[in-house]
Design a protein around this motif. Structure first.
Motif, mmCIF file in Angstrom:
data_model
loop_
_atom_site.group_PDB
_atom_site.id
_atom_site.type_symbol
_atom_site.label_atom_id
_atom_site.label_comp_id
_atom_site.label_asym_id
_atom_site.label_seq_id
_atom_site.Cartn_x
_atom_site.Cartn_y
_atom_site.Cartn_z
ATOM 1 N N ILE A 44 -34.630 -12.587 -12.332
ATOM 2 C CA ILE A 44 -34.921 -13.385 -13.517
ATOM 3 C C ILE A 44 -36.432 -13.554 -13.592
ATOM 4 O O ILE A 44 -37.072 -13.815 -12.576
ATOM 5 C CB ILE A 44 -34.234 -14.768 -13.402
ATOM 6 C CG1 ILE A 44 -32.712 -14.597 -13.475
ATOM 7 C CG2 ILE A 44 -34.724 -15.712 -14.494
ATOM 8 C CD1 ILE A 44 -31.932 -15.887 -13.286
ATOM 9 N N THR A 100 -33.153 -13.802 -23.566
ATOM 10 C CA THR A 100 -34.269 -14.733 -23.361
ATOM 11 C C THR A 100 -33.873 -16.168 -23.684
ATOM 12 O O THR A 100 -33.207 -16.416 -24.689
ATOM 13 C CB THR A 100 -35.461 -14.314 -24.267
ATOM 14 O OG1 THR A 100 -35.842 -12.986 -23.934
ATOM 15 C CG2 THR A 100 -36.656 -15.238 -24.096
ATOM 16 N N ILE A 101 -34.287 -17.076 -22.829
ATOM 17 C CA ILE A 101 -34.130 -18.502 -23.114
ATOM 18 C C ILE A 101 -35.519 -19.108 -23.204
ATOM 19 O O ILE A 101 -36.321 -19.008 -22.269
ATOM 20 C CB ILE A 101 -33.314 -19.234 -22.038
ATOM 21 C CG1 ILE A 101 -31.954 -18.542 -21.865
ATOM 22 C CG2 ILE A 101 -33.108 -20.705 -22.425
ATOM 23 C CD1 ILE A 101 -31.189 -19.033 -20.667
ATOM 24 N N LEU A 113 -33.772 -24.806 -16.803
ATOM 25 C CA LEU A 113 -34.350 -23.469 -16.584
ATOM 26 C C LEU A 113 -34.624 -23.223 -15.102
ATOM 27 O O LEU A 113 -34.342 -22.148 -14.582
ATOM 28 C CB LEU A 113 -35.678 -23.312 -17.337
ATOM 29 C CG LEU A 113 -35.674 -22.919 -18.804
ATOM 30 C CD1 LEU A 113 -37.022 -22.329 -19.175
ATOM 31 C CD2 LEU A 113 -34.568 -21.952 -19.143
ATOM 32 N N ASP A 169 -40.693 -21.343 -20.302
ATOM 33 C CA ASP A 169 -40.735 -22.806 -20.293
ATOM 34 C C ASP A 169 -41.975 -23.302 -21.036
ATOM 35 O O ASP A 169 -43.047 -23.394 -20.449
ATOM 36 C CB ASP A 169 -40.718 -23.316 -18.846
ATOM 37 C CG ASP A 169 -40.487 -24.820 -18.777
ATOM 38 O OD1 ASP A 169 -40.364 -25.468 -19.838
ATOM 39 O OD2 ASP A 169 -40.431 -25.356 -17.658
ATOM 40 N N ALA A 171 -33.290 -20.296 -12.684
ATOM 41 C CA ALA A 171 -34.207 -19.417 -11.944
ATOM 42 C C ALA A 171 -34.054 -19.552 -10.433
ATOM 43 O O ALA A 171 -34.525 -18.708 -9.687
ATOM 44 C CB ALA A 171 -35.650 -19.731 -12.346
ATOM 45 N N MET A 211 -39.725 -15.626 -15.107
ATOM 46 C CA MET A 211 -39.998 -16.950 -15.668
ATOM 47 C C MET A 211 -41.476 -17.113 -15.986
ATOM 48 O O MET A 211 -42.337 -16.680 -15.217
ATOM 49 C CB MET A 211 -39.525 -18.033 -14.694
ATOM 50 C CG MET A 211 -39.663 -19.424 -15.264
ATOM 51 S SD MET A 211 -38.408 -20.562 -14.640
ATOM 52 C CE MET A 211 -39.009 -22.095 -15.333
ATOM 53 N N LEU A 242 -36.934 -16.315 -18.801
ATOM 54 C CA LEU A 242 -36.952 -17.758 -19.058
ATOM 55 C C LEU A 242 -38.380 -18.168 -19.403
ATOM 56 O O LEU A 242 -39.305 -17.925 -18.626
ATOM 57 C CB LEU A 242 -36.479 -18.511 -17.807
ATOM 58 C CG LEU A 242 -35.113 -18.112 -17.247
ATOM 59 C CD1 LEU A 242 -34.817 -18.896 -15.966
ATOM 60 C CD2 LEU A 242 -34.014 -18.335 -18.275
#
Ligand code: ADP
Ligand code: ADP
Length: 225
Positions: free
Chosen positions: A77, A187-188, A46, A158, A50, A79, A156
């Motif tokens: 992006i 989206t991840i 990730l 995390d 980013a 995060m 992203l």
């Protein structure tokens, strides 16, 4: 060609290879969960996307553009980190406005977009508070608003729920999913929690020891060998 295409990505820290020749993709509007045990390299992947960590080699194409040469602020992006990473000496409003100030947007536009982002995470009444006056779940919603306010092309996440207790985790999980669908945001979501992965995702990518070992919907995760 997918919306996001990571190809043959390599990353090592000194002599230690974290991952080798990773291929990974996400379609526009897709919610992909990257699931795997702690230490397998999810967070590093990730951070590479980013731009917070340099890659050794490989390509990261976002809407067809290789973003590897771009600094993080040029990648558009958003995060969110497990630890919220809010600025403690700024109000909620100032925290959320930060990215837009960096982009030198006019004050009126900033104010409007900050209030929109706070409404999305249902924190309109908390704009003047400081992080230490908020619960963990509220802090994470501020972090989410801060990442959304710049209207990123990719979000992203995390392990954004890992520091929260079970009840709040479930609520925020649903809220994240609703916002993602409302904004149709690619989206991840990184997690080591299988239940989270199964309830949230359009697709699950299973990672182990720096390798992607499986890729499919929740059913496939159990029916494939
Ligand atoms: P995950 O997110 O799956 O828990 P990480 O991507 O955080 O895994 O870490 C993958 C591996 O890389 C771990 O062995 C970790 O110790 C190592 N690692 C992460 N960041 C660094 C760093 N800045 N320097 C050296 N090793 C690191
Ligand atoms: P660390 O891995 O050093 O413990 P974090 O993962 O929380 O810290 O943050 C890594 C870096 O990203 C820090 O330099 C931090 O300032 C920056 N950062 C924090 N929040 C954001 C954000 N929402 N978007 C982009 N970068 C951020």
């Amino acid at each position: 060609m997918s919306y996001l295409n990571v190809t043959q990505l390599n990353k090592s820290y000194g002599p230690t290879s974290i991952f080798e020749n990773i291929d990974f993709s996400a379609d526009e509007g897709e919610f992909v969960t990257l699931l795997g045990p702690s230490g397998c390299g999810k967070s590093t992947l990730l951070r590479c996307i980013a731009g917070l960590t340099d890659v050794d080699s490989g390509k990261i194409l976002l809407q067809g553009q290789d973003i590897v040469p771009l600094p993080p602020q040029k990648r558009t992006i958003g995060m969110v980190f497990q630890s919220y990473a809010l600025f403690p000496n700024m109000t909620v409003e100032k925290n959320v406005a930060f990215g837009l100030k960096m982009q030198k947007l006019p004050g009126g536009d900033i104010q409007k977009r900050v209030m929109e982002a706070l409404a999305l995470v249902e924190l309109t009444d908390f704009a003047r508070r400081y992080p230490h006056q908020l619960s963990g779940g509220q802090c994470q919603r501020v972090a989410l608003a801060r990442s959304l306010v710049t209207r990123p092309r990719l979000l992203l996440l995390d392990e954004p729920l890992s520091a929260l207790d079970a009840r709040i985790r479930r609520h925020l999980r649903e809220q994240i999913r609703n916002i993602q669908q409302e904004l149709k945001l690619t989206t991840i979501f990184v997690t080591h929690d299988q239940e989270e992965a199964l309830t949230l995702s359009d697709r699950i990518v299973l990672m182990n020891r720096g390798k992607i070992v499986q890729n499919g919907n929740a059913e496939a995760l159990y029916t494939q060998p």
